[in-house]
Design an enzyme around this catalytic site. Structure first.
Site, PDB file in Angstrom:
ATOM      1  N   HIS A  66       0.865  -1.185   0.000  1.00  0.00           N
ATOM      2  CA  HIS A  66       0.000   0.000   0.000  1.00  0.00           C
ATOM      3  C   HIS A  66       0.898   1.230   0.000  1.00  0.00           C
ATOM      4  O   HIS A  66       1.151   1.826   1.042  1.00  0.00           O
ATOM      5  CB  HIS A  66      -0.920  -0.004   1.230  1.00  0.00           C
ATOM      6  CG  HIS A  66      -1.975   1.045   1.205  1.00  0.00           C
ATOM      7  ND1 HIS A  66      -3.231   0.866   1.746  1.00  0.00           N
ATOM      8  CD2 HIS A  66      -1.988   2.306   0.707  1.00  0.00           C
ATOM      9  CE1 HIS A  66      -3.951   1.960   1.586  1.00  0.00           C
ATOM     10  NE2 HIS A  66      -3.208   2.852   0.964  1.00  0.00           N
TER      11      HIS A  66
ATOM     12  N   GLU B 240      -2.636  -1.722  -3.172  1.00  0.00           N
ATOM     13  CA  GLU B 240      -3.716  -0.933  -2.570  1.00  0.00           C
ATOM     14  C   GLU B 240      -3.343   0.544  -2.614  1.00  0.00           C
ATOM     15  O   GLU B 240      -2.166   0.903  -2.531  1.00  0.00           O
ATOM     16  CB  GLU B 240      -3.921  -1.325  -1.100  1.00  0.00           C
ATOM     17  CG  GLU B 240      -4.293  -2.757  -0.864  1.00  0.00           C
ATOM     18  CD  GLU B 240      -4.479  -3.051   0.614  1.00  0.00           C
ATOM     19  OE1 GLU B 240      -5.065  -4.098   0.917  1.00  0.00           O
ATOM     20  OE2 GLU B 240      -4.041  -2.240   1.462  1.00  0.00           O
TER      21      GLU B 240
ATOM     22  N   HIS C 131      -7.866  -5.675   7.581  1.00  0.00           N
ATOM     23  CA  HIS C 131      -7.688  -4.650   8.613  1.00  0.00           C
ATOM     24  C   HIS C 131      -7.955  -5.223   9.999  1.00  0.00           C
ATOM     25  O   HIS C 131      -9.087  -5.549  10.349  1.00  0.00           O
ATOM     26  CB  HIS C 131      -8.558  -3.415   8.393  1.00  0.00           C
ATOM     27  CG  HIS C 131      -7.893  -2.151   8.898  1.00  0.00           C
ATOM     28  ND1 HIS C 131      -7.834  -1.822  10.226  1.00  0.00           N
ATOM     29  CD2 HIS C 131      -7.211  -1.182   8.240  1.00  0.00           C
ATOM     30  CE1 HIS C 131      -7.182  -0.674  10.378  1.00  0.00           C
ATOM     31  NE2 HIS C 131      -6.783  -0.271   9.184  1.00  0.00           N
TER      32      HIS C 131
END
EC number: 2.6.99.2
Length: 239
Positions: free
Chosen positions: A43, A70, A191
């Site tokens: 990410h 991401e 997450h």
């Protein structure tokens, strides 16, 4: 069985804290694959505080499992990076600049036209698209209209409430999964999933395809070792 994609942002954070190349991000990614991980997730953020843009090119050239990038597609540099590397999957996350970590999903109703445009652009390059989303029926239904292949359920709420009441914590995610399945959307999740809450989540979410886990997995590896930790997470998904 759901696939495990290891997010290696935290390895990059540790490397960057001292400069140089220790730990070696590329070696860690290849080791995660060797230990059984079925994907690698990164990410990158505009300040390159963990994953650097060059890391993405290096990883794309070296890894053999699915590559998931991401990030916030409102950042043109991120879009250019994805198009240049053509990963298996791009996950669209509505991060604000400077945000420490992702903390909400897309409003797919408000941003429906924009997301349609983004999904179409990535599809033209043969890239699978997943949209980071809260477990709300109306957001999932609107996500479907964008043409996305998958949604990634934002699981912080589940993880926070799991120790107190697992049944209540997972209820909205089960409903979200039923909505996604009915609409033909693939389901990813990520997450704050960890060794305590992952198995319960995977056992109760029908047709879960992939989880991306970084912070908890890397933290566990400090005590348990990286090879053992990757395999322990895999067992939570496959037992």
């Amino acid at each position: 069985m759901a696939k495990l994609s290891v997010n290696i942002n935290k390895i990059a954070t540790l490397r960057n804290s001292r400069g140089g190349n220790n730990p070696d991000l590329l070696k860690v990614a290849l080791d995660c694959e060797r230990f059984g991980a079925e994907g690698i997730t990164v990410h990158p953020r505009p300040d390159e505080r963990h994953i650097r843009y060059q890391d993405v090119f290096d990883l794309k050239a070296a890894i053999s499992t699915e590559f998931n990038i991401e990030g916030n597609c409102r950042e043109q540099k991120f879009v250019d990076l994805v198009l240049a590397n053509k990963p298996a999957q791009v996950t669209l996350v509505p991060d604000a600049e400077g945000q420490i970590t992702s903390n909400h999903g897309w409003d797919t109703i408000k941003n429906q036209d924009y997301l349609k445009e983004m999904v179409n652009m990535f599809h033209k390059e043969g890239i699978r698209v997943s949209i980071f989303i809260d477990p709300a029926r109306e957001m999932i239904e609107a996500a479907k209209t964008t043409g996305t292949d998958r949604i990634e359920l934002y699981t912080e709420s589940y993880a926070s409430n799991f120790p107190k009441d697992p049944v209540t914590a997972i209820a909205p995610y089960i409903q979200a999964a039923h909505t996604a399945n009915k609409l033909g959307l693939g389901i990813n999740a990520g997450h704050d999933l960890d060794l305590q809450n992952l198995k319960y989540f995977a056992d109760n979410i029908p047709n879960l395809l992939e989880v991306s886990i970084g912070h908890a997995l890397i933290s566990d590896a400090l005590y348990l070792g990286l090879e053992n930790t990757v395999q322990m997470y895999l067992r939570q998904l496959n037992d």
